[in-house]
Design a protein around this motif. Structure first.
Motif, short mmCIF file in Angstrom:
data_model
loop_
_atom_site.label_atom_id
_atom_site.label_comp_id
_atom_site.label_asym_id
_atom_site.label_seq_id
_atom_site.Cartn_x
_atom_site.Cartn_y
_atom_site.Cartn_z
N LEU A 46 51.21 39.45 52.02
CA LEU A 46 51.28 39.40 50.55
C LEU A 46 50.21 40.25 49.89
O LEU A 46 50.52 41.02 48.96
N ILE A 47 48.96 40.15 50.33
CA ILE A 47 47.89 40.90 49.63
C ILE A 47 48.11 42.41 49.72
O ILE A 47 47.72 43.14 48.83
N ARG A 48 48.80 42.85 50.78
CA ARG A 48 49.07 44.29 50.90
C ARG A 48 50.22 44.74 50.02
O ARG A 48 50.48 45.93 49.89
N GLU A 49 50.92 43.79 49.40
CA GLU A 49 51.99 44.12 48.44
C GLU A 49 51.50 43.95 47.01
O GLU A 49 52.27 44.11 46.07
N ILE A 50 50.23 43.59 46.84
CA ILE A 50 49.67 43.45 45.49
C ILE A 50 48.81 44.68 45.21
O ILE A 50 47.84 44.93 45.91
N GLU A 51 49.21 45.45 44.21
CA GLU A 51 48.49 46.69 43.92
C GLU A 51 47.43 46.48 42.85
O GLU A 51 47.56 46.93 41.71
N LEU A 52 46.40 45.74 43.22
CA LEU A 52 45.28 45.44 42.34
C LEU A 52 44.01 45.41 43.17
O LEU A 52 44.08 45.20 44.39
N GLU A 53 42.86 45.53 42.52
CA GLU A 53 41.58 45.43 43.24
C GLU A 53 41.19 43.96 43.36
O GLU A 53 40.33 43.48 42.63
N LEU A 54 41.81 43.27 44.28
CA LEU A 54 41.55 41.84 44.37
C LEU A 54 40.46 41.51 45.38
O LEU A 54 40.09 42.33 46.22
N GLU A 55 39.94 40.29 45.26
CA GLU A 55 39.02 39.75 46.28
C GLU A 55 39.79 38.74 47.12
O GLU A 55 40.80 38.20 46.66
N THR A 56 39.30 38.49 48.32
CA THR A 56 39.94 37.46 49.15
C THR A 56 38.90 36.41 49.58
O THR A 56 37.73 36.72 49.75
#
Ligand code: IMP
Ligand code: MG
Length: 167
Positions: A46-56
């Protein structure tokens, strides 16, 4: 072992969820929270399909032990340095059954003063008791069967299956 949701179907749905989350969180500081261990595979896709500068970040929740039904006693463990103040939290879950795990996590997250909390769950058991917490993003609704694979376990096994299977 019988395939309920194939890896191709999962992959397509994860892409859709990622697109929706990307558009909903434009210009927001997003932190994606993975619930260990069941969500690891879904989370990493999922995180690789989110095009934002996110934190985990990663939190630990356990309630089942070696049974197929929840013990009702939900145990949580957070990283000691976890700060959510002013951040938009996306809690990523594998499956919602009774909703007890989810409600316990969300209640605890609220005490850390995030800007917002939303929930994304890959699976929802449709006949199960619903959580108090709203599910903002859901992958698939399934029946009451016990499923394994794509991160989900039975007694810690089968997490490495590519498809979601009924055991
Ligand atoms: P709840 O607290 O009853 O909603 O249970 C949620 C947790 O139980 C999930 O995060 C899973 O770890 C586990 N769980 C519930 N149903 C299943 C299932 O069908 N297969 C594997 N794990 C499950
Ligand atoms: Mg589990």
């Amino acid at each position: 072992m019988q395939i309920l949701i194939s890896k191709e179907e999962i992959s397509e749905r994860v892409k859709e969820l990622g697109k929706k989350i990307t558009s909903d969180y434009q210009n927001k500081s997003l932190i994606a929270l993975c619930t260990l261990k069941g969500s690891i595979v879904f989370f990493s896709d999922l995180i690789r399909e989110i095009e934002l500068e996110l934190e985990t970040e990663f939190i630990r929740a356990s309630s089942y032990g070696k049974e197929k039904t929840s013990s009702g006693d939900v145990r949580l463990a957070f990283p000691s340095a976890l700060s959510l103040i002013g951040k938009h939290v996306l809690l990523v879950e594998d499956i919602i059954d009774t909703g007890m795990t989810l409600d316990t996590i969300v209640t605890s997250l609220h005490t850390r003063n995030p800007a917002s909390i939303r929930v994304c769950s890959l699976l929802l058991k449709k006949d199960a008791a619903r959580p108090k917490t709203k599910i903002d993003y859901a992958g698939f609704e399934i029946g009451n069967e016990f499923v394994v694979g794509y991160g989900l376990d039975y007694a810690e096994k089968y997490r490495n299956l590519n498809d979601i299977c009924i055991i």
